[in-house]
Design a protein around this motif. Sequence first.
Motif, PDB file in Angstrom:
ATOM      1  N   THR A  40     -26.967 -43.691 -44.444  1.00 20.03           N
ATOM      2  CA  THR A  40     -26.646 -42.281 -44.610  1.00 20.03           C
ATOM      3  C   THR A  40     -27.092 -41.800 -45.980  1.00 20.03           C
ATOM      4  O   THR A  40     -26.859 -42.471 -46.978  1.00 20.03           O
ATOM      5  N   GLN A  41     -27.737 -40.632 -45.997  1.00 19.43           N
ATOM      6  CA  GLN A  41     -28.159 -40.008 -47.254  1.00 19.43           C
ATOM      7  C   GLN A  41     -27.773 -38.534 -47.220  1.00 19.43           C
ATOM      8  O   GLN A  41     -27.935 -37.876 -46.203  1.00 19.43           O
ATOM      9  N   GLN A  42     -27.245 -38.026 -48.341  1.00 21.44           N
ATOM     10  CA  GLN A  42     -26.909 -36.618 -48.455  1.00 21.44           C
ATOM     11  C   GLN A  42     -27.928 -35.910 -49.339  1.00 21.44           C
ATOM     12  O   GLN A  42     -28.453 -36.501 -50.271  1.00 21.44           O
ATOM     13  N   SER A  43     -28.160 -34.651 -49.030  1.00 22.34           N
ATOM     14  CA  SER A  43     -29.123 -33.864 -49.778  1.00 22.34           C
ATOM     15  C   SER A  43     -28.526 -32.497 -50.090  1.00 22.34           C
ATOM     16  O   SER A  43     -27.614 -32.036 -49.398  1.00 22.34           O
ATOM     17  N   THR A  44     -29.038 -31.848 -51.107  1.00 24.70           N
ATOM     18  CA  THR A  44     -28.639 -30.479 -51.418  1.00 24.70           C
ATOM     19  C   THR A  44     -29.658 -29.475 -50.891  1.00 24.70           C
ATOM     20  O   THR A  44     -29.453 -28.279 -50.997  1.00 24.70           O
ATOM     21  N   CYS A  45     -30.737 -29.957 -50.327  1.00 27.94           N
ATOM     22  CA  CYS A  45     -31.779 -29.096 -49.770  1.00 27.94           C
ATOM     23  C   CYS A  45     -31.234 -28.373 -48.533  1.00 27.94           C
ATOM     24  O   CYS A  45     -30.562 -28.977 -47.698  1.00 27.94           O
ATOM     25  N   ILE A  46     -31.511 -27.075 -48.412  1.00 30.72           N
ATOM     26  CA  ILE A  46     -31.055 -26.281 -47.269  1.00 30.72           C
ATOM     27  C   ILE A  46     -32.248 -26.051 -46.341  1.00 30.72           C
ATOM     28  O   ILE A  46     -33.208 -25.369 -46.713  1.00 30.72           O
ATOM     29  N   PRO A  47     -32.220 -26.617 -45.111  1.00 37.78           N
ATOM     30  CA  PRO A  47     -33.385 -26.567 -44.216  1.00 37.78           C
ATOM     31  C   PRO A  47     -33.816 -25.173 -43.772  1.00 37.78           C
ATOM     32  O   PRO A  47     -34.911 -25.011 -43.269  1.00 37.78           O
ATOM     33  N   GLN A  48     -32.974 -24.134 -43.945  1.00 43.68           N
ATOM     34  CA  GLN A  48     -33.417 -22.778 -43.603  1.00 43.68           C
ATOM     35  C   GLN A  48     -34.259 -22.180 -44.724  1.00 43.68           C
ATOM     36  O   GLN A  48     -35.025 -21.261 -44.500  1.00 43.68           O
ATOM     37  N   GLN A  49     -34.075 -22.666 -45.933  1.00 40.53           N
ATOM     38  CA  GLN A  49     -34.759 -22.094 -47.089  1.00 40.53           C
ATOM     39  C   GLN A  49     -36.007 -22.874 -47.488  1.00 40.53           C
ATOM     40  O   GLN A  49     -36.909 -22.315 -48.102  1.00 40.53           O
ATOM     41  N   HIS A  50     -36.041 -24.166 -47.178  1.00 45.40           N
ATOM     42  CA  HIS A  50     -37.147 -25.038 -47.593  1.00 45.40           C
ATOM     43  C   HIS A  50     -37.433 -26.062 -46.497  1.00 45.40           C
ATOM     44  O   HIS A  50     -36.596 -26.306 -45.649  1.00 45.40           O
ATOM     45  N   ASP A  66     -34.835 -22.443 -38.503  1.00 39.59           N
ATOM     46  CA  ASP A  66     -35.113 -21.016 -38.634  1.00 39.59           C
ATOM     47  C   ASP A  66     -34.404 -20.477 -39.877  1.00 39.59           C
ATOM     48  O   ASP A  66     -33.351 -20.993 -40.274  1.00 39.59           O
ATOM     49  N   ASN A  67     -34.945 -19.406 -40.455  1.00 40.67           N
ATOM     50  CA  ASN A  67     -34.383 -18.855 -41.689  1.00 40.67           C
ATOM     51  C   ASN A  67     -32.997 -18.245 -41.516  1.00 40.67           C
ATOM     52  O   ASN A  67     -32.105 -18.488 -42.300  1.00 40.67           O
ATOM     53  N   ASN A  68     -32.809 -17.415 -40.509  1.00 35.04           N
ATOM     54  CA  ASN A  68     -31.542 -16.694 -40.336  1.00 35.04           C
ATOM     55  C   ASN A  68     -30.732 -17.312 -39.205  1.00 35.04           C
ATOM     56  O   ASN A  68     -31.015 -17.068 -38.036  1.00 35.04           O
ATOM     57  N   ILE A  69     -29.720 -18.088 -39.574  1.00 30.28           N
ATOM     58  CA  ILE A  69     -28.851 -18.705 -38.575  1.00 30.28           C
ATOM     59  C   ILE A  69     -27.537 -17.950 -38.557  1.00 30.28           C
ATOM     60  O   ILE A  69     -26.884 -17.777 -39.588  1.00 30.28           O
ATOM     61  N   SER A  70     -27.157 -17.470 -37.366  1.00 29.74           N
ATOM     62  CA  SER A  70     -25.901 -16.758 -37.153  1.00 29.74           C
ATOM     63  C   SER A  70     -25.168 -17.418 -36.000  1.00 29.74           C
ATOM     64  O   SER A  70     -25.774 -18.093 -35.167  1.00 29.74           O
ATOM     65  N   TYR A  71     -23.878 -17.166 -35.939  1.00 29.71           N
ATOM     66  CA  TYR A  71     -23.085 -17.684 -34.826  1.00 29.71           C
ATOM     67  C   TYR A  71     -23.592 -17.164 -33.487  1.00 29.71           C
ATOM     68  O   TYR A  71     -24.009 -16.009 -33.378  1.00 29.71           O
ATOM     69  N   LEU A  72     -23.577 -18.032 -32.495  1.00 26.89           N
ATOM     70  CA  LEU A  72     -23.884 -17.707 -31.102  1.00 26.89           C
ATOM     71  C   LEU A  72     -25.300 -17.176 -30.876  1.00 26.89           C
ATOM     72  O   LEU A  72     -25.571 -16.531 -29.860  1.00 26.89           O
ATOM     73  N   LYS A  73     -26.198 -17.445 -31.811  1.00 27.04           N
ATOM     74  CA  LYS A  73     -27.598 -17.065 -31.637  1.00 27.04           C
ATOM     75  C   LYS A  73     -28.451 -18.331 -31.720  1.00 27.04           C
ATOM     76  O   LYS A  73     -28.383 -19.057 -32.718  1.00 27.04           O
ATOM     77  N   PRO A  74     -29.249 -18.606 -30.687  1.00 27.54           N
ATOM     78  CA  PRO A  74     -30.081 -19.819 -30.710  1.00 27.54           C
ATOM     79  C   PRO A  74     -31.057 -19.795 -31.889  1.00 27.54           C
ATOM     80  O   PRO A  74     -31.552 -18.740 -32.277  1.00 27.54           O
ATOM     81  N   PHE A  75     -31.291 -20.968 -32.451  1.00 30.43           N
ATOM     82  CA  PHE A  75     -32.272 -21.097 -33.530  1.00 30.43           C
ATOM     83  C   PHE A  75     -33.086 -22.363 -33.326  1.00 30.43           C
ATOM     84  O   PHE A  75     -32.657 -23.283 -32.629  1.00 30.43           O
ATOM     85  N   ASN A  76     -34.269 -22.372 -33.919  1.00 31.10           N
ATOM     86  CA  ASN A  76     -35.206 -23.487 -33.749  1.00 31.10           C
ATOM     87  C   ASN A  76     -35.052 -24.517 -34.860  1.00 31.10           C
ATOM     88  O   ASN A  76     -34.766 -24.174 -36.005  1.00 31.10           O
ATOM     89  N   GLU A 123     -39.078 -31.093 -31.758  1.00 29.10           N
ATOM     90  CA  GLU A 123     -38.577 -29.723 -31.745  1.00 29.10           C
ATOM     91  C   GLU A 123     -37.355 -29.606 -30.851  1.00 29.10           C
ATOM     92  O   GLU A 123     -37.168 -30.391 -29.924  1.00 29.10           O
ATOM     93  N   GLY A 124     -36.546 -28.595 -31.138  1.00 31.02           N
ATOM     94  CA  GLY A 124     -35.377 -28.318 -30.320  1.00 31.02           C
ATOM     95  C   GLY A 124     -34.733 -27.014 -30.721  1.00 31.02           C
ATOM     96  O   GLY A 124     -35.124 -26.389 -31.715  1.00 31.02           O
ATOM     97  N   ASN A 125     -33.768 -26.597 -29.933  1.00 29.32           N
ATOM     98  CA  ASN A 125     -32.994 -25.387 -30.200  1.00 29.32           C
ATOM     99  C   ASN A 125     -31.536 -25.774 -30.335  1.00 29.32           C
ATOM    100  O   ASN A 125     -31.077 -26.741 -29.725  1.00 29.32           O
ATOM    101  N   ALA A 126     -30.802 -24.981 -31.117  1.00 28.23           N
ATOM    102  CA  ALA A 126     -29.375 -25.226 -31.303  1.00 28.23           C
ATOM    103  C   ALA A 126     -28.648 -23.891 -31.309  1.00 28.23           C
ATOM    104  O   ALA A 126     -29.262 -22.827 -31.410  1.00 28.23           O
ATOM    105  N   LEU A 127     -27.330 -23.969 -31.233  1.00 32.96           N
ATOM    106  CA  LEU A 127     -26.476 -22.793 -31.216  1.00 32.96           C
ATOM    107  C   LEU A 127     -25.155 -23.188 -31.859  1.00 32.96           C
ATOM    108  O   LEU A 127     -24.566 -24.199 -31.475  1.00 32.96           O
ATOM    109  N   LEU A 128     -24.718 -22.421 -32.840  1.00 29.32           N
ATOM    110  CA  LEU A 128     -23.446 -22.720 -33.497  1.00 29.32           C
ATOM    111  C   LEU A 128     -22.324 -21.884 -32.895  1.00 29.32           C
ATOM    112  O   LEU A 128     -22.495 -20.684 -32.682  1.00 29.32           O
TER     113      LEU A 128
END
Length: 162
Positions: A40-50, A66-76, A123-128
């Motif tokens: 396990t490795q932890q990072s401070t990098c945010i995958p939407q920004q970089h 994807d850059n803009n992740i919101s609740y109940l909206k699919p993102f790549n 690749e894949g899609n997710a939804l929070l």
Amino acid sequence: MKDFTKYVLLGAVFVLLIFLFIFESKTGSENINDLSEIITQQSTCIPQQHVCKAGSDKFTAEIKFDNNISYLKPFNITVKTQEKENQYIKSIHINFKMKSMDMGVNRFNLSNKERVGKNTSWEGNALLPVCVTGRVDWFSEVEIVTGNQKYIFSFPMDVKKN
């Protein structure tokens, strides 16, 4: 005589249930232990920004959401891997969690989209789901499974309230 037969049948069913329980618990524990090492490795990098980089001596990975992740909206989600030392990546999964909050199972599988030599694009899609408390402090765990090892790379997330 009827009572004796009833108790014998009840005892046999009880012994059978105990046997099945022991057999299932042994089978389940063998599957969990198939992976010899979890790293396990932890990072401070945010995958939407970089494009966030992770890896080991066996592979490298570049993770991007994807850059803009919101609740109940699919993102790549995109993960690009490069294998080293003839290391084969079997699967990549992403788990989304919150610290000290049970948000249920939010696990998504990535598909192997393109493989060229030792380079693979996943690749894949997710939804929070919505957190009823209004919290947005999610983090992702990118799980990369190789031959007999599992690597977990943890990244913070930047989730927007709707």
